[in-house]
Write an enzyme that holds these catalytic residues in place. Structure first.
Site, PDB file in Angstrom:
ATOM      1  N   ARG A 172      12.266  -2.266  10.916  1.00  0.00           N
ATOM      2  CA  ARG A 172      11.291  -1.671  11.585  1.00  0.00           C
ATOM      3  C   ARG A 172      10.811  -2.397  13.007  1.00  0.00           C
ATOM      4  O   ARG A 172      10.887  -3.833  12.677  1.00  0.00           O
ATOM      5  CB  ARG A 172       9.848  -1.518  10.966  1.00  0.00           C
ATOM      6  CG  ARG A 172       9.361  -0.114  10.659  1.00  0.00           C
ATOM      7  CD  ARG A 172       8.422   0.143   9.410  1.00  0.00           C
ATOM      8  NE  ARG A 172       7.129  -0.615   9.949  1.00  0.00           N
ATOM      9  CZ  ARG A 172       6.080  -0.724   9.106  1.00  0.00           C
ATOM     10  NH1 ARG A 172       6.058   0.232   7.956  1.00  0.00           N
ATOM     11  NH2 ARG A 172       4.960  -0.982   9.731  1.00  0.00           N
ATOM     12  N   ARG A 230       0.271  -8.865  13.529  1.00  0.00           N
ATOM     13  CA  ARG A 230      -0.457  -7.861  12.423  1.00  0.00           C
ATOM     14  C   ARG A 230      -1.139  -8.711  11.631  1.00  0.00           C
ATOM     15  O   ARG A 230      -2.436  -8.173  11.063  1.00  0.00           O
ATOM     16  CB  ARG A 230       0.637  -7.183  11.743  1.00  0.00           C
ATOM     17  CG  ARG A 230       1.420  -6.095  12.808  1.00  0.00           C
ATOM     18  CD  ARG A 230       2.768  -5.619  12.074  1.00  0.00           C
ATOM     19  NE  ARG A 230       2.726  -4.815  11.067  1.00  0.00           N
ATOM     20  CZ  ARG A 230       3.780  -4.773  10.096  1.00  0.00           C
ATOM     21  NH1 ARG A 230       4.906  -5.485  10.403  1.00  0.00           N
ATOM     22  NH2 ARG A 230       3.686  -4.460   8.972  1.00  0.00           N
ATOM     23  N   ARG A 237      11.984  -6.560   4.950  1.00  0.00           N
ATOM     24  CA  ARG A 237      12.192  -5.260   4.840  1.00  0.00           C
ATOM     25  C   ARG A 237      13.144  -4.514   5.510  1.00  0.00           C
ATOM     26  O   ARG A 237      13.365  -4.691   6.901  1.00  0.00           O
ATOM     27  CB  ARG A 237      10.652  -4.539   4.754  1.00  0.00           C
ATOM     28  CG  ARG A 237      10.486  -2.849   4.988  1.00  0.00           C
ATOM     29  CD  ARG A 237       9.181  -2.690   4.755  1.00  0.00           C
ATOM     30  NE  ARG A 237       8.387  -2.961   6.124  1.00  0.00           N
ATOM     31  CZ  ARG A 237       7.033  -2.664   5.966  1.00  0.00           C
ATOM     32  NH1 ARG A 237       6.417  -2.003   4.799  1.00  0.00           N
ATOM     33  NH2 ARG A 237       6.299  -2.941   6.957  1.00  0.00           N
ATOM     34  N   LYS A 292       0.995  -1.099  -0.012  1.00  0.00           N
ATOM     35  CA  LYS A 292      -0.229   0.044   0.037  1.00  0.00           C
ATOM     36  C   LYS A 292       0.906   1.327   0.066  1.00  0.00           C
ATOM     37  O   LYS A 292       0.604   2.276  -0.624  1.00  0.00           O
ATOM     38  CB  LYS A 292      -1.066  -0.101   1.215  1.00  0.00           C
ATOM     39  CG  LYS A 292      -1.997  -1.277   1.155  1.00  0.00           C
ATOM     40  CD  LYS A 292      -2.907  -1.008   2.452  1.00  0.00           C
ATOM     41  CE  LYS A 292      -2.036  -1.034   3.874  1.00  0.00           C
ATOM     42  NZ  LYS A 292      -1.528  -2.339   4.086  1.00  0.00           N
ATOM     43  N   ARG A 306      -9.249   0.628   8.964  1.00  0.00           N
ATOM     44  CA  ARG A 306      -8.647  -0.570   9.299  1.00  0.00           C
ATOM     45  C   ARG A 306      -9.565  -1.519  10.392  1.00  0.00           C
ATOM     46  O   ARG A 306      -9.320  -2.539  10.513  1.00  0.00           O
ATOM     47  CB  ARG A 306      -7.464  -0.419  10.043  1.00  0.00           C
ATOM     48  CG  ARG A 306      -6.044  -1.126   9.537  1.00  0.00           C
ATOM     49  CD  ARG A 306      -5.199  -0.430  10.272  1.00  0.00           C
ATOM     50  NE  ARG A 306      -3.963  -1.579   9.967  1.00  0.00           N
ATOM     51  CZ  ARG A 306      -2.901  -1.144   9.382  1.00  0.00           C
ATOM     52  NH1 ARG A 306      -2.737   0.035   8.706  1.00  0.00           N
ATOM     53  NH2 ARG A 306      -1.753  -1.809   9.276  1.00  0.00           N
TER      54      ARG A 306
HETATM   55  P1  ADP Z   1       1.205  -2.260   7.732  1.00  0.00           P
HETATM   56  O1  ADP Z   1       0.147  -1.802   6.893  1.00  0.00           O
HETATM   57  O2  ADP Z   1       2.482  -2.583   7.047  1.00  0.00           O
HETATM   58  O3  ADP Z   1       0.857  -2.984   9.144  1.00  0.00           O
HETATM   59  P2  ADP Z   1       1.496   0.659   8.610  1.00  0.00           P
HETATM   60  O4  ADP Z   1       2.521   1.526   8.723  1.00  0.00           O
HETATM   61  O5  ADP Z   1       0.177   1.057   7.798  1.00  0.00           O
HETATM   62  O6  ADP Z   1       2.077  -0.848   8.372  1.00  0.00           O
HETATM   63  O7  ADP Z   1       0.840   0.358  10.174  1.00  0.00           O
HETATM   64  C1  ADP Z   1       1.916   0.236  11.163  1.00  0.00           C
HETATM   65  C2  ADP Z   1       0.922  -0.235  12.813  1.00  0.00           C
HETATM   66  O8  ADP Z   1       0.310   1.339  12.965  1.00  0.00           O
HETATM   67  C3  ADP Z   1      -0.269  -1.060  12.742  1.00  0.00           C
HETATM   68  O9  ADP Z   1       0.427  -2.371  13.057  1.00  0.00           O
HETATM   69  C4  ADP Z   1      -0.850  -0.423  13.737  1.00  0.00           C
HETATM   70  O10 ADP Z   1      -0.663  -0.666  15.049  1.00  0.00           O
HETATM   71  C5  ADP Z   1      -0.976   1.021  13.578  1.00  0.00           C
HETATM   72  N1  ADP Z   1      -1.965   1.503  12.573  1.00  0.00           N
HETATM   73  C6  ADP Z   1      -1.896   2.167  11.463  1.00  0.00           C
HETATM   74  N2  ADP Z   1      -3.052   2.312  10.955  1.00  0.00           N
HETATM   75  C7  ADP Z   1      -4.109   2.418  11.911  1.00  0.00           C
HETATM   76  C8  ADP Z   1      -5.377   2.544  11.916  1.00  0.00           C
HETATM   77  N3  ADP Z   1      -6.083   3.076  10.801  1.00  0.00           N
HETATM   78  N4  ADP Z   1      -6.003   1.984  13.095  1.00  0.00           N
HETATM   79  C9  ADP Z   1      -5.210   1.487  14.078  1.00  0.00           C
HETATM   80  N5  ADP Z   1      -3.987   1.351  14.051  1.00  0.00           N
HETATM   81  C10 ADP Z   1      -3.375   1.485  12.841  1.00  0.00           C
END
Ligand code: ADP
Ligand code: ZN
Length: 226
Positions: free
Chosen positions: A167, A178, A134, A21, A96
């Site tokens: 990360r 996750r 990554r 994404k 999400r």
């Molecule tokens: P990825 O999609 O690869 O998991 P992101 O950078 O989008 O990575 O998100 C990293 C973390 O940030 C998620 O695992 C979650 O803990 C938090 N996070 C991101 N977006 C949201 C959201 N919309 N609602 C709740 N937590 C979020």
């Protein structure tokens, strides 16, 4: 100059962690000339303030858990009200949960905006290697992958020669959490967005071609799909 303000359009990039994404959003924001709104990036920036809230957020992310809907919804709402979002925006990592999807749909209706959901489909085994492999550059933000896109010198950024990092939430035990959170809380959002009927939806293979080719395809779809 772009002419009259048409209604805003939300491009919602949907898919599991590791589906690409963020990579797609960075390419699409050039081709569509709308901003990239990434909740994960916003949260990581918020952590940098190193206050109590930042600490709470960091603990949740490092455990592979989601941050509360209340906080995320407020953060996104503020971001979408900035002038650069007037014509549209790319949502990466949001909504999400069903709670986030409901809030977003209300907001979009209020703005008179339509939405276009792009579901990036990627095989589970590829996802695991994308996340576990990554590496990112803390200096310039470049992203590499030890399996798919290794830097020329192991552990060193090709662009600025800084030491690459992993990360915290890309550790194997956290990756599993996750993906569980995705299955339990996020996947149902897709059905919600489709059934709600206020937007359109496409599925795109997120692994069989180079990121730029996939982005080109999405960009064309975004232009023709109503
Ligand atoms: P990825 O999609 O690869 O998991 P992101 O950078 O989008 O990575 O998100 C990293 C973390 O940030 C998620 O695992 C979650 O803990 C938090 N996070 C991101 N977006 C949201 C959201 N919309 N609602 C709740 N937590 C979020
Ligand atoms: Zn670098």
């Amino acid at each position: 100059m772009p002419d009259a303000k048409g209604p805003a359009r939300a491009l919602i990039l949907f898919g599991p962690p590791g589906s690409g994404k963020g990579t797609q959003a960075k390419l699409l924001k050039e081709c569509l000339a709308i901003p990239h709104v990434a909740t994960g990036d916003m949260l990581r920036e918020r952590i940098q303030r190193a206050d109590d809230l930042g600490l709470v957020i960091k603990r949740l992310i490092d455990a592979g858990e989601l941050v509360s809907d209340e906080l995320i919804n407020r953060m996104v709402e503020e971001r979408l009200s900035l002038p650069d979002c007037e014509k549209g925006f790319i949502l990466d990592g949001y909504p999400r949960t069903l709670g986030q999807a409901e809030t977003l749909c209300q907001t979009l209706r209020r703005l008179g905006a339509s939405w276009f959901v792009v579901h990036l489909k990627v095989d589970y085994n590829i996802i695991i290697r994308r996340l576990a492999g990554r590496r990112f550059c803390p200096q310039c933000g470049a992203v590499f992958n030890v399996y798919f896109q290794p830097p020329s010198r192991p552990g060193v950024c090709d662009l600025c020669q800084s030491a690459l990092l992993t990360r915290d939430d890309d550790r194997e035990s956290v990756i599993r959490r996750r993906l569980e959170a995705y299955e339990a809380q996020t996947r149902p959002v897709l059905d919600f967005l489709i059934k709600d009927g206020g937007g359109s939806f496409v599925e795109v293979d997120g692994a069989s071609e180079a990121p730029a080719v996939i982005a080109q395809r999405i960009c064309e779809l975004a232009r023709i799909v109503k």
